[in-house]
Scaffold this motif. Structure first.
Motif, PDB file in Angstrom:
ATOM      1  N   UNK A 118       0.800  -1.216   0.000  1.00 11.43           N
ATOM      2  CA  UNK A 118       0.000   0.000   0.000  1.00 11.43           C
ATOM      3  C   UNK A 118       0.836   1.271   0.000  1.00 11.43           C
ATOM      4  N   UNK A 119       2.170   1.152  -0.180  1.00 17.26           N
ATOM      5  CA  UNK A 119       3.006   2.351  -0.154  1.00 17.26           C
ATOM      6  C   UNK A 119       3.078   3.026  -1.517  1.00 17.26           C
ATOM      7  N   UNK A 120       2.479   2.391  -2.534  1.00 25.58           N
ATOM      8  CA  UNK A 120       2.460   3.015  -3.860  1.00 25.58           C
ATOM      9  C   UNK A 120       3.564   2.543  -4.784  1.00 25.58           C
ATOM     10  N   UNK A 121       4.372   1.552  -4.354  1.00 16.78           N
ATOM     11  CA  UNK A 121       5.502   1.127  -5.185  1.00 16.78           C
ATOM     12  C   UNK A 121       5.063   0.458  -6.477  1.00 16.78           C
ATOM     13  N   UNK A 122       4.053  -0.423  -6.381  1.00 14.40           N
ATOM     14  CA  UNK A 122       3.567  -1.086  -7.592  1.00 14.40           C
ATOM     15  C   UNK A 122       2.868  -0.101  -8.512  1.00 14.40           C
ATOM     16  N   UNK A 123       2.110   0.808  -7.931  1.00 10.83           N
ATOM     17  CA  UNK A 123       1.426   1.827  -8.735  1.00 10.83           C
ATOM     18  C   UNK A 123       2.451   2.646  -9.508  1.00 10.83           C
ATOM     19  N   UNK A 124       3.529   3.004  -8.834  1.00  9.68           N
ATOM     20  CA  UNK A 124       4.576   3.798  -9.479  1.00  9.68           C
ATOM     21  C   UNK A 124       5.173   3.025 -10.658  1.00  9.68           C
ATOM     22  N   UNK A 125       5.457   1.743 -10.431  1.00 10.49           N
ATOM     23  CA  UNK A 125       6.037   0.916 -11.493  1.00 10.49           C
ATOM     24  C   UNK A 125       5.067   0.802 -12.667  1.00 10.49           C
ATOM     25  N   UNK A 126       3.789   0.610 -12.345  1.00  9.66           N
ATOM     26  CA  UNK A 126       2.784   0.451 -13.390  1.00  9.66           C
ATOM     27  C   UNK A 126       2.581   1.743 -14.169  1.00  9.66           C
ATOM     28  N   UNK A 127       2.857   2.873 -13.540  1.00 10.32           N
ATOM     29  CA  UNK A 127       2.778   4.134 -14.274  1.00 10.32           C
ATOM     30  C   UNK A 127       3.950   4.257 -15.247  1.00 10.32           C
ATOM     31  N   UNK A 128       5.116   3.747 -14.835  1.00 13.31           N
ATOM     32  CA  UNK A 128       6.259   3.743 -15.756  1.00 13.31           C
ATOM     33  C   UNK A 128       5.958   2.810 -16.932  1.00 13.31           C
ATOM     34  N   UNK A 129       5.286   1.695 -16.639  1.00 12.92           N
ATOM     35  CA  UNK A 129       4.964   0.722 -17.690  1.00 12.92           C
ATOM     36  C   UNK A 129       3.851   1.212 -18.608  1.00 12.92           C
ATOM     37  N   UNK A 130       3.044   2.145 -18.106  1.00 18.08           N
ATOM     38  CA  UNK A 130       1.920   2.620 -18.912  1.00 18.08           C
ATOM     39  C   UNK A 130       0.637   1.863 -18.641  1.00 18.08           C
TER      40      UNK A 130
END
Lengths: 367, 293
Positions: A40-52
């Motif tokens: 829930x710290x946003x790490x996966x969200x951040x990665x997924x934003x880089x991935x598009x």
């Protein structure tokens, strides 16, 4: 191969939840960056934003010289390895790896040689004709890696790729991923909640908490100079001992309980003192302390893990619990009293209110 | 293999008896009667029957009218199954992509499912009626002078439209749940591997829908062959005349209108063999083509 530049990236979901609150990271070409933090710290969200795979609410993401905010995932020149591998169940291993190349119009002979080469590196040549369901977890993981490396992308994105493997395989794959990344020299972003995985893989760690960056730095720097109490407690296992102190006249006291003597020259009302378990040393019987800190510890539990033992104890009578690392052979009776100490350079001080690191060296000890 | 032990050797047979009785009374016995009747020429007024061997069958298979009905049935089945599957798939894909108000769209799309086939037939008839049908008036603007019940292909067209319309919701529900069963991460992996959404659909999503698709194909062929009886009867208002009918409807017309019980039974037997063959073929295909992860 490319640099990746994230500038003040934010993610706000439709319901108003802010998952990522302005993250900026400059990633060098060929660097292995690990995003680490609790769930829930946003790490996966951040990665997924880089991935598009997720839209960026505000801020810019650059891969190479190109701003990719509005670029389709397939056009970003990245490859991603998913937690559950996300292999195409109806395709053979060969076709799983070839699919991305076929769709990009790569020549058939070129695809063939790249897939064979990747299969050779990952030692999955014998399984090329199999369907994913006929493979073990570790083999599927390799195919997922293979699918990424045949593409020869500007960056690899790893989303907790090892968390579905058993402990032994996880350690083995961790080393392989590190070797592979070094030999290919491809810029990589790796997401994990496992601090050990993060420490061992990263060129630089990015510790995230509540959608914000707590600290960016080389693993050893983060370990030795954690920027906040959050980082201090998250990185390192067993976690750093954190003790809340308050000023009473000229001296500092534990906010709860007793059993700690320390003198510090700090202009603050409340601080948090941090000591890593390996930096607490037991003072042999009959000797006096020579550190800046003396603590009296009542042993409450001992966890022998072989090479060492983790000794749990309470400070004084009913004070906060602390852990120290002792040699594996040492024996401790439950309820026995230990005097422990630490040297000044091994103490960490954090602001009692903000939790941020304070660069003030403790001055001297009260005997 | 796990073996269950029963205290009394007859108990398992007793437990199966109700089901077996139902199969015997409602399938085996009528089927046997049909086979027996197919070898006899029945007196239309019930005064005895004459054994004629395979004559009923040879009469049917050399009858041009029967063959014409058979070809129409094939055509009708293919058209109905194809359009009800493809339109439902299209709607399911679109509904799956909807983020806001998806529940409303789904409910609206499934509504038709609650309508009984004869009612669907009636609604269709009203829409295409020669005198008051709004659809007929609409199509007349494009120069299509539609005469349902008079023109062979116009009638076929309306029969197919109603059947497709009635079947779409069932297919839609299955396709939608099938689509939601495709793991999100696989779709994301495909989004990284392939730029074209259409191509992604055909190379990744569609193959993963195969189990649902094959199941629905069986359901739809069976539906078009047998369950459209009510719709056809309503559209034709019970008066087939020169209009298109399916084989099942012909069994009814020849048997109960024409009082040719022997010929009608022979037709039933042919349909039975057809369904049997179809079932075998489809299950073979399913075993070979369907893959799960």
């Amino acid at each position: 191969m490319a640099k990746i530049k994230l500038d003040d990236i934010r993610k706000v979901y439709a319901g108003g939840v802010e998952a990522v609150k302005g993250v900026s990271i400059d990633i060098e070409d060929g660097e292995f960056i690990v995003l680490v933090g609790p769930s829930g710290c946003g790490k996966s969200t951040l990665l997924r934003m880089v991935a598009g795979l997720e839209a960026i609410t505000s801020g810019t993401a650059q891969i190479g010289a190109r701003t990719v905010n509005d670029v389709e995932p397939a056009d970003r020149d990245i490859a991603m390895v998913f937690q559950n591998y996300a292999l195409y169940p109806h395709m053979s291993v060969y076709n799983n790896m070839a699919y991305g190349l076929k769709n990009r119009g790569t020549a058939k002979a070129e695809i063939e040689s790249r897939v064979r080469e990747a299969a050779r590196i990952l030692e999955i040549e014998d399984y090329l004709d199999r369907k994913p369901r006929a493979l073990s977890g570790g083999q599927r993981q390799r195919v997922a890696m293979g699918r990424a490396i045949v593409r020869d992308p500007a960056a690899f994105l790893f989303d907790e790729p090892l968390s579905n493997l058993d402990a032994k395989l996880r350690v083995q794959m961790r080393i392989e991923i590190k070797k592979l990344q070094k030999s290919l020299g491809t810029t990589s972003i790796y997401v994990t909640h496992d601090q050990l995985e993060a420490m061992t893989l990263a060129d630089r760690l990015v510790v995230l908490n509540g959608g914000q960056v707590e600290q960016i730095g080389a693993p050893i720097d983060v370990y030795e100079k954690p920027a906040s109490t959050f980082v201090a407690s998250f990185i390192g296992s067993p976690a750093m001992n954190l003790l809340a102190l308050q000023k009473q006249g000229q001296s500092w006291q534990l906010q709860e309980g007793e059993g700690l003597e320390i003198e510090l020259d700090v202009a603050a009302e409340e601080i948090t003192l941090g000591v890593r378990p390996e930096d607490l040393h037991i003072i042999p019987q009959g000797q006096t302390s020579h550190g800046v800190l003396t603590a009296h510890l009542i042993v409450s539990a001992v966890e022998p893990v072989g090479a060492e033992s983790y000794v749990h104890g309470t400070l004084g009578n009913g004070g906060p619990e602390v852990i120290l690392r002792a040699p594996g052979k040492a024996q401790f009776a439950i309820g026995s009293k230990l005097d422990v100490t630490a040297t000044p350079d091994k103490l960490h001080l954090f602001d009692g209110n903000t939790g941020k690191r304070m660069e003030i060296t403790p001055m001297r000890v009260v005997a | 293999m796990k073996r269950v032990q029963f205290s009394h050797p007859l108990l398992p047979y007793m437990l199966l008896l109700p089901q077996l009785a139902i199969v015997a009374v409602f399938f085996l016995w009528p089927a046997g009667e049909a086979i027996r009747a197919s070898f006899y020429l029945e007196d239309p007024f019930g005064f005895g029957s004459t054994f004629v061997g395979l004559e009923n069958f040879s009469d049917i298979l050399t009858n041009a009218e029967y063959m014409r009905t058979a070809w129409f049935t094939l055509f009708y089945t293919v058209i109905v199954a194809f359009f009800s599957l493809s339109i439902a798939l299209l709607l399911a894909v679109k509904a799956d992509a909807v983020i806001h108000g998806s529940a409303t769209y789904r409910t609206l799309l499934m509504w038709v499912y609650a309508i009984a086939p004869p009612v669907a037939g009636l609604v269709g008839i009203m829409l295409f009626d020669l005198h008051v049908g709004p659809m007929r008036d609409f199509l007349a603007h494009f120069g299509w002078d539609m005469k349902v019940g008079v023109n062979y292909w116009d009638t076929a067209f309306v029969m197919a439209i109603i059947a497709v319309w009635k079947q779409i919701p069932v297919n839609f529900i299955f396709f939608l749940s099938g689509l939601q069963g495709v793991p999100k991460s696989i779709q994301e992996a495909a989004a990284i591997d392939c730029r074209s959404g259409t191509r992604r659909f055909w190379s990744v999503t569609f193959p993963l829908l195969a189990p649902t698709g094959f199941f629905l194909l069986i359901i739809n062929i069976t539906y078009a062959l047998f369950d459209t009886f009510g719709i056809i009867d309503i559209v034709l208002k019970g008066e087939p005349g020169n209009n298109p009918i399916t084989l099942v409807y012909k069994v009814y017309v020849d048997g109960f209108r024409g009082n040719d019980l022997g010929g009608s039974s022979a037709q039933s037997v042919i349909l039975m063999v057809l369904v049997f063959a179809l079932t075998i073929v489809q299950f073979r295909m399913i075993e070979r083509r369907v893959h799960y992860s």
